[in-house]
Design an enzyme around this catalytic site. Structure first.
Site, PDB file in Angstrom:
ATOM      1  CB  THR A  83      26.540  37.319  58.320  1.00 14.20           C
ATOM      2  OG1 THR A  83      27.562  37.364  57.816  1.00 14.20           O
ATOM      3  CG2 THR A  83      25.562  36.250  58.211  1.00 14.20           C
ATOM      4  CE  LYS A 122      30.894  36.027  57.602  1.00 17.50           C
ATOM      5  NZ  LYS A 122      30.362  37.143  56.742  1.00 17.50           N
ATOM      6  CE  LYS A 136      30.122  52.526  49.683  1.00 22.38           C
ATOM      7  NZ  LYS A 136      29.925  52.972  50.724  1.00 22.38           N
ATOM      8  CG  HIS A 169      36.758  57.532  53.708  1.00 21.52           C
ATOM      9  ND1 HIS A 169      36.159  56.263  53.944  1.00 21.52           N
ATOM     10  CD2 HIS A 169      37.188  57.728  52.525  1.00 21.52           C
ATOM     11  CE1 HIS A 169      36.336  55.678  52.567  1.00 21.52           C
ATOM     12  NE2 HIS A 169      37.023  56.466  51.819  1.00 21.52           N
TER      13      HIS A 169
HETATM   14  P1  NDP Z   1      31.020  44.256  56.526  1.00 23.95           P
HETATM   15  O1  NDP Z   1      32.499  44.399  56.356  1.00 23.95           O
HETATM   16  O2  NDP Z   1      30.624  43.929  57.970  1.00 23.95           O
HETATM   17  O3  NDP Z   1      30.791  43.117  55.678  1.00 23.95           O
HETATM   18  C1  NDP Z   1      29.247  42.991  55.298  1.00 23.95           C
HETATM   19  C2  NDP Z   1      29.211  41.757  54.343  1.00 23.95           C
HETATM   20  O4  NDP Z   1      29.717  41.724  53.394  1.00 23.95           O
HETATM   21  C3  NDP Z   1      29.821  40.320  55.323  1.00 23.95           C
HETATM   22  O5  NDP Z   1      29.045  39.867  56.206  1.00 23.95           O
HETATM   23  C4  NDP Z   1      29.813  39.402  53.936  1.00 23.95           C
HETATM   24  O6  NDP Z   1      28.152  38.831  53.680  1.00 23.95           O
HETATM   25  C5  NDP Z   1      29.673  40.250  52.890  1.00 23.95           C
HETATM   26  N1  NDP Z   1      30.940  39.938  51.829  1.00 23.95           N
HETATM   27  C6  NDP Z   1      32.530  40.194  52.560  1.00 23.95           C
HETATM   28  N2  NDP Z   1      33.228  39.695  51.677  1.00 23.95           N
HETATM   29  C7  NDP Z   1      32.437  38.951  50.404  1.00 23.95           C
HETATM   30  C8  NDP Z   1      33.071  38.743  49.616  1.00 23.95           C
HETATM   31  N3  NDP Z   1      34.248  38.120  49.288  1.00 23.95           N
HETATM   32  N4  NDP Z   1      31.898  38.176  48.695  1.00 23.95           N
HETATM   33  C9  NDP Z   1      30.819  38.210  48.947  1.00 23.95           C
HETATM   34  N5  NDP Z   1      30.266  38.731  50.034  1.00 23.95           N
HETATM   35  C10 NDP Z   1      31.293  39.304  50.908  1.00 23.95           C
HETATM   36  O7  NDP Z   1      30.256  45.485  55.888  1.00 23.95           O
HETATM   37  P2  NDP Z   1      29.812  47.015  56.717  1.00 23.95           P
HETATM   38  O8  NDP Z   1      28.519  46.312  57.206  1.00 23.95           O
HETATM   39  O9  NDP Z   1      30.892  47.049  57.460  1.00 23.95           O
HETATM   40  O10 NDP Z   1      29.671  47.779  55.499  1.00 23.95           O
HETATM   41  C11 NDP Z   1      28.398  47.742  54.612  1.00 23.95           C
HETATM   42  C12 NDP Z   1      28.349  49.201  53.964  1.00 23.95           C
HETATM   43  O11 NDP Z   1      28.287  50.178  54.761  1.00 23.95           O
HETATM   44  C13 NDP Z   1      29.415  49.603  52.866  1.00 23.95           C
HETATM   45  O12 NDP Z   1      28.809  49.983  51.597  1.00 23.95           O
HETATM   46  C14 NDP Z   1      30.173  50.522  53.735  1.00 23.95           C
HETATM   47  O13 NDP Z   1      31.119  51.229  52.905  1.00 23.95           O
HETATM   48  C15 NDP Z   1      29.224  51.217  54.491  1.00 23.95           C
HETATM   49  N6  NDP Z   1      29.818  51.730  55.891  1.00 23.95           N
HETATM   50  C16 NDP Z   1      29.627  53.024  56.106  1.00 23.95           C
HETATM   51  C17 NDP Z   1      30.157  53.483  57.316  1.00 23.95           C
HETATM   52  C18 NDP Z   1      29.899  55.010  57.748  1.00 23.95           C
HETATM   53  O14 NDP Z   1      30.288  55.355  58.758  1.00 23.95           O
HETATM   54  N7  NDP Z   1      28.960  55.590  56.982  1.00 23.95           N
HETATM   55  C19 NDP Z   1      31.005  52.852  58.203  1.00 23.95           C
HETATM   56  C20 NDP Z   1      31.050  51.473  57.671  1.00 23.95           C
HETATM   57  C21 NDP Z   1      30.529  50.925  56.652  1.00 23.95           C
HETATM   58  P3  NDP Z   1      27.763  37.358  54.142  1.00 23.95           P
HETATM   59  O15 NDP Z   1      28.703  36.725  54.756  1.00 23.95           O
HETATM   60  O16 NDP Z   1      26.872  37.773  55.289  1.00 23.95           O
HETATM   61  O17 NDP Z   1      27.249  36.856  52.793  1.00 23.95           O
END
Ligand code: NDP
Length: 312
Positions: free
Chosen positions: A12, A44, A138, A270
């Site tokens: 999500t 969600k 990472k 970053h």
């Molecule tokens: P989000 O902040 O949208 O979160 C993604 C999902 O992580 C949530 O929907 C949830 O999944 C899960 N999550 C959050 N907290 C918890 C928890 N405590 N326990 C388990 N699951 C959890 O992530 P992004 O899409 O922003 O980031 C995804 C990746 O992309 C990361 O590795 C980030 O570093 C990278 N990124 C890179 C960018 C760039 O410019 N290159 C910019 C932004 C991100 P659910 O509730 O669906 O289970």
């Protein structure tokens, strides 16, 4: 060839929901982890239900319940994790160590794609504090994957378009001004911008591809390798107006971090590495890596100009 069955963790999320969409569109049997902790988060829940309607399977599970993860993983061939990793939102990268334990126990996974999707952390050994935490975490995850000999693909997606292009590469901004812009340094360092749905499409292409096993896949759409100045020029052309430009020197930018909240500082570092040092585009891809737009020329990626038109 039969398409691999995929489990998406973080389905999500900002990127995760696009991965679900791309996986379904490519005809993969797609499973999404439905975490108990979502509780009454109505957005969600509704999103998951709409994915179910489009053919995805929802699998109940939780990071606090090892067996539930093992059970979910056993249903598929490929696991893609898009767990959060942006401090201003949420940063849970190390939770993936639990997922890796579950993948080890399940023993059936043909490919694991951890939550990477940014700068290649292996190239960021000299990154500054506190932003380096993202890369360090990472790398801890990578080591666990490689120690467990789980076949992997690391996606180095470079800059998400929404974050970087939207704000004309200025931290803290996600909408382009029609009046002014602050250049980071001389604004001439090249970065690489990729539209988020394109990131998801390229990612899904890699999962059954033998050319990408145990490799880093860099997303470098050739027309999208541009400096901040070049991005600004594209925007100026679109709006038919020149922006007022000022510049913030490196030392001033770094000094401005003091006193800011931790999460803000991580993000600013970053931007520092991308915009002042050019860390995304200042190296050639080595033999142990591949480039996505070369591997999958059939994907018509969104150019920066096309993307910027969304803001008109
Ligand atoms: P989000 O902040 O949208 O979160 C993604 C999902 O992580 C949530 O929907 C949830 O999944 C899960 N999550 C959050 N907290 C918890 C928890 N405590 N326990 C388990 N699951 C959890 O992530 P992004 O899409 O922003 O980031 C995804 C990746 O992309 C990361 O590795 C980030 O570093 C990278 N990124 C890179 C960018 C760039 O410019 N290159 C910019 C932004 C991100 P659910 O509730 O669906 O289970």
């Amino acid at each position: 060839m039969e398409k691999g069955k995929v489990l998406i963790i973080g389905g999500t999320g900002y990127l995760g929901k696009r991965l679900v969409k791309a996986s379904l569109a490519e005809g993969h049997e797609t499973y999404i982890l439905n975490r108990a902790e979502i509780g009454v988060d109505i957005d969600k829940v509704q999103m998951l239900l709409s994915f179910k309607e489009q053919g995805a399977h929802l699998v109940s599970g939780s990071f606090t319940d090892h067996q539930s993860l093992v059970k979910a993983i056993k249903l598929v061939d490929v696991v893609i994790c898009a767990i959060s990793g942006v401090h201003i939102r949420s940063h849970q990268i190390l939770l993936q160590l639990k997922l890796i334990d579950a993948i080890k126990d399940a023993g059936n996974v043909k490919r694991f794609l951890p939550s990477e999707f940014g700068t290649d952390p292996a190239r960021m050994e000299d990154a500054l504090e506190p932003g380096r935490v993202t890369f360090d975490d990472k790398m801890i995850v990578r080591k666990a994957i490689e120690d467990a000999q789980i076949p992997f693909t690391y996606i180095s997606a470079n800059c998400f378009a929404g974050y970087f292009l939207g704000g004309l590469c200025q931290p803290g901004k996600i909408l382009p001004s029609r009046d002014s812009v602050v250049l980071l340094g001389d604004g001439n360092k090249k970065a690489i911008y990729v539209e988020e749905d394109d990131i998801a499409k390229y990612t899904i292409k890699t999962i059954d591809d033998p050319r990408t096993v145990n490799k880093t896949v860099y997303l470098r759409p050739p027309k999208n390798i541009l400096s901040q100045r070049e991005v600004v020029e594209i925007w100026e052309k679109l709006i038919g107006k020149e922006l007022q430009k000022s510049s913030i020197p490196k030392e001033e930018f770094l000094a401005s971090l003091k006193g800011q909240e931790y999460a803000q500082q991580v993000g600013l570092i970053h931007y520092y590495h991308v915009c002042y040092e050019g860390c995304l585009a200042n190296f050639e891809i080595g033999n142990d890596a591949v480039e996505a737009s070369e591997l999958y020329p059939e994907i018509k990626y969104t150019t920066v100009e096309e993307y910027m038109k969304r803001y008109l």
